[in-house]
Design a protein around this motif. Structure first.
Motif, PDB file in Angstrom:
ATOM      1  N   PHE A 198       0.829  -1.206   0.000  1.00  0.00           N
ATOM      2  CA  PHE A 198       0.000   0.000   0.000  1.00  0.00           C
ATOM      3  C   PHE A 198       0.865   1.258   0.000  1.00  0.00           C
ATOM      4  CE2 PHE A 198      -1.752   3.405   2.682  1.00  0.00           C
ATOM      5  CZ  PHE A 198      -2.825   3.795   1.890  1.00  0.00           C
ATOM      6  N   TYR A 199       1.856   1.321   0.870  1.00  0.00           N
ATOM      7  CA  TYR A 199       2.674   2.531   0.969  1.00  0.00           C
ATOM      8  C   TYR A 199       3.612   2.683  -0.233  1.00  0.00           C
ATOM      9  CZ  TYR A 199       0.996   3.934   5.534  1.00  0.00           C
ATOM     10  OH  TYR A 199       0.197   4.386   6.568  1.00  0.00           O
TER      11      TYR A 199
ATOM     12  N   LEU B  32       1.338   4.026  -2.804  1.00  0.00           N
ATOM     13  CA  LEU B  32       1.121   5.438  -2.508  1.00  0.00           C
ATOM     14  C   LEU B  32       2.326   6.271  -2.938  1.00  0.00           C
ATOM     15  CD1 LEU B  32      -0.674   7.589  -1.199  1.00  0.00           C
ATOM     16  CD2 LEU B  32       0.366   7.032   1.003  1.00  0.00           C
TER      17      LEU B  32
ATOM     18  N   PRO C 289      -8.617   8.813   5.454  1.00  0.00           N
ATOM     19  CA  PRO C 289      -7.370   8.076   5.158  1.00  0.00           C
ATOM     20  C   PRO C 289      -6.166   8.959   4.897  1.00  0.00           C
ATOM     21  CG  PRO C 289      -9.222   7.150   3.936  1.00  0.00           C
ATOM     22  CD  PRO C 289      -9.703   8.424   4.542  1.00  0.00           C
TER      23      PRO C 289
ATOM     24  N   GLU D 163      -2.928   7.841   7.167  1.00  0.00           N
ATOM     25  CA  GLU D 163      -1.606   7.410   6.699  1.00  0.00           C
ATOM     26  C   GLU D 163      -0.540   7.575   7.782  1.00  0.00           C
ATOM     27  OE1 GLU D 163      -1.014   9.832   3.296  1.00  0.00           O
ATOM     28  OE2 GLU D 163      -2.575   8.851   2.104  1.00  0.00           O
TER      29      GLU D 163
ATOM     30  N   TRP E 204     -10.202   4.580  -3.516  1.00  0.00           N
ATOM     31  CA  TRP E 204      -8.996   4.710  -2.703  1.00  0.00           C
ATOM     32  C   TRP E 204      -9.298   4.829  -1.216  1.00  0.00           C
ATOM     33  CZ3 TRP E 204      -3.886   4.237  -3.650  1.00  0.00           C
ATOM     34  CH2 TRP E 204      -3.006   4.689  -2.670  1.00  0.00           C
TER      35      TRP E 204
ATOM     36  N   ALA F 193      -7.574   2.421   1.391  1.00  0.00           N
ATOM     37  CA  ALA F 193      -6.592   2.986   2.315  1.00  0.00           C
ATOM     38  C   ALA F 193      -7.011   2.772   3.762  1.00  0.00           C
ATOM     39  CB  ALA F 193      -6.404   4.469   2.031  1.00  0.00           C
TER      40      ALA F 193
ATOM     41  N   GLU G 110      -5.021   0.795   6.746  1.00  0.00           N
ATOM     42  CA  GLU G 110      -4.559   1.501   7.940  1.00  0.00           C
ATOM     43  C   GLU G 110      -5.042   0.849   9.228  1.00  0.00           C
ATOM     44  OE1 GLU G 110      -4.617   5.601   5.327  1.00  0.00           O
ATOM     45  OE2 GLU G 110      -6.108   5.293   6.903  1.00  0.00           O
TER      46      GLU G 110
END
Length: 385
Positions: free
Chosen positions: A100-101, A104, A200, A204, A344, A348, A352
């Motif tokens: 995910f990161y 991103l 989100p 983050e 998204w 997200a 998280e």
């Protein structure tokens, strides 16, 4: 003395000022460029309330995670989490979070190239721009996550100072009759939808809960997170108010970068009539800081998921993957924005909240342990004749 020295050696090297400065820049760096215009088009005058509610909810999510992580401030959740969850589940969570990161990171890199290339880097190949941006980020990642925090500390006073005083240049445009529109609720449904979409962006920050050993445990980390997040939110709300006062909701919705358009009406005395170059350079710094910390964290978690001793071995391959993904994410900025707005937020937010599987597992284990201890005590009591 030996115990005290050991505790001091185990303390993280990131200070409260560095953490607060990075969070401050993190919160508004990309949001101010890419979120305000769509928010004005959908929520209109309710946009400022959506940002405030999302900031409270997303920051609370982060501080709850940090509360659990700081119970063992010298241990990474990505390492000892395998003792709380089944090992395969723990590895799956880490890999999902890492992907995910890193995804991103690719998204932010693509936003950067789409923003700077048409205006400042015309006829420059996108791959060349992406590589030039990622090279210093790879160098920072190789140096360790604390390097990014130190860099943010050196920049946030300049960045924050400019945006803090920017509203003073627009005081005469803030027509008082419009204030009433910001004080009343227009559509609760839209407020809920946009708040949910914004949470989100703040959620983050949960990545800091995976970095607990990097922070000094003697500091009130959760308080610093709140201060940094709310300071960044103040910048966002002030920028949104100026945009709405100066352009109105309809024009703000059609402008691609309304925050940049505002700088065309700013001047400092008679010697600097257009400071958009200064604003853009500060935006670039904010972009760079956010991209650096997100990529650094994604690399750290990816290495923990693979049980690697050092994250440096995967830094260059992951940077190449981020560059490749950023180039194929979408054909143009409009398509990129549509993909981001479609699903998204849910994707997200689900990623998280995966962190809270660890405190949930710890609570279940603790409850079972207390029940077993109670049963053992009861069985040890002498029976009545």
């Amino acid at each position: 003395m030996h115990g005290r020295a050991s505790r001091m050696n185990n303390q993280g090297t990131i200070t409260g000022m560095q953490l607060g400065g990075l969070i401050f820049v993190f919160v508004f760096s990309t949001t101010i460029a890419f979120l305000l215009s769509p928010l004005a088009g959908v929520a209109s005058f309710d946009g400022s309330m959506c940002m405030l509610l999302a900031a409270i909810a997303g920051t609370a999510l982060t501080t709850l995670g940090m509360r659990f992580a700081m119970r063992l401030p010298t241990q990474y959740v990505g390492i000892y989490g395998g003792t709380l969850l089944p090992r395969c589940v723990h590895k799956a969570v880490l890999m999902f979070v890492a992907i995910f990161y890193l995804h991103l990171s690719a998204f932010i890199l693509r936003e950067f190239t789409d923003f700077f290339m048409p205006i400042y880097l015309r006829e420059t190949p996108p791959v060349a721009v992406a590589i030039l941006v990622m090279l210093p980020i790879v160098a920072l990642t190789q140096s360790g996550v604390s390097t990014v925090f130190r860099f943010a500390q050196g920049c946030f006073l300049v960045i924050g100072g400019l945006f803090m005083f920017k509203p003073l240049f627009f005081m005469n445009t803030m027509d008082s009759p419009m204030w009433y529109e910001f004080t009343r609720i227009h559509d609760w449904k839209i407020i809920w939808q946009q708040t949910y979409a914004l949470i989100p962006w703040y959620g983050e920050l949960i990545m800091f809960a995976y970095m607990a050993p990097q922070f000094n445990p003697d500091r009130n980390i959760r308080k610093i997170i709140w201060l940094g997040s709310m300071a960044g939110t103040y910048i966002l709300i002030m920028e949104f108010l100026m945009m709405m006062f100066f352009f109105g909701p309809k024009l703000s919705a059609v402008l691609v970068y309304p925050a940049l358009e505002l700088t065309g009406f700013m001047h400092l005395g008679d010697f600097l009539h257009n400071i958009d170059a200064l604003i853009v350079s500060i935006w670039f710094t904010g972009f760079f800081i956010k991209l650096a910390i997100i990529f650094n964290f994604g690399t750290l978690i990816f290495s923990q998921a693979l049980s690697l001793r050092q994250h440096r071995t995967v830094t260059f391959p992951l940077a190449a993957a981020v560059i490749s993904i950023s180039l194929i994410l979408a054909k143009n900025p409009i398509e990129l924005s549509e993909d981001f707005n479609s699903s998204w937020a849910s994707y997200a937010l689900c990623t998280e909240v995966l962190f809270f599987l660890y405190p949930l597992a710890a609570w279940v284990r603790g409850k079972k342990g207390r029940s077993a201890a109670l049963a053992a005590d009861m069985s040890a009591e002498p029976q009545q004749p």
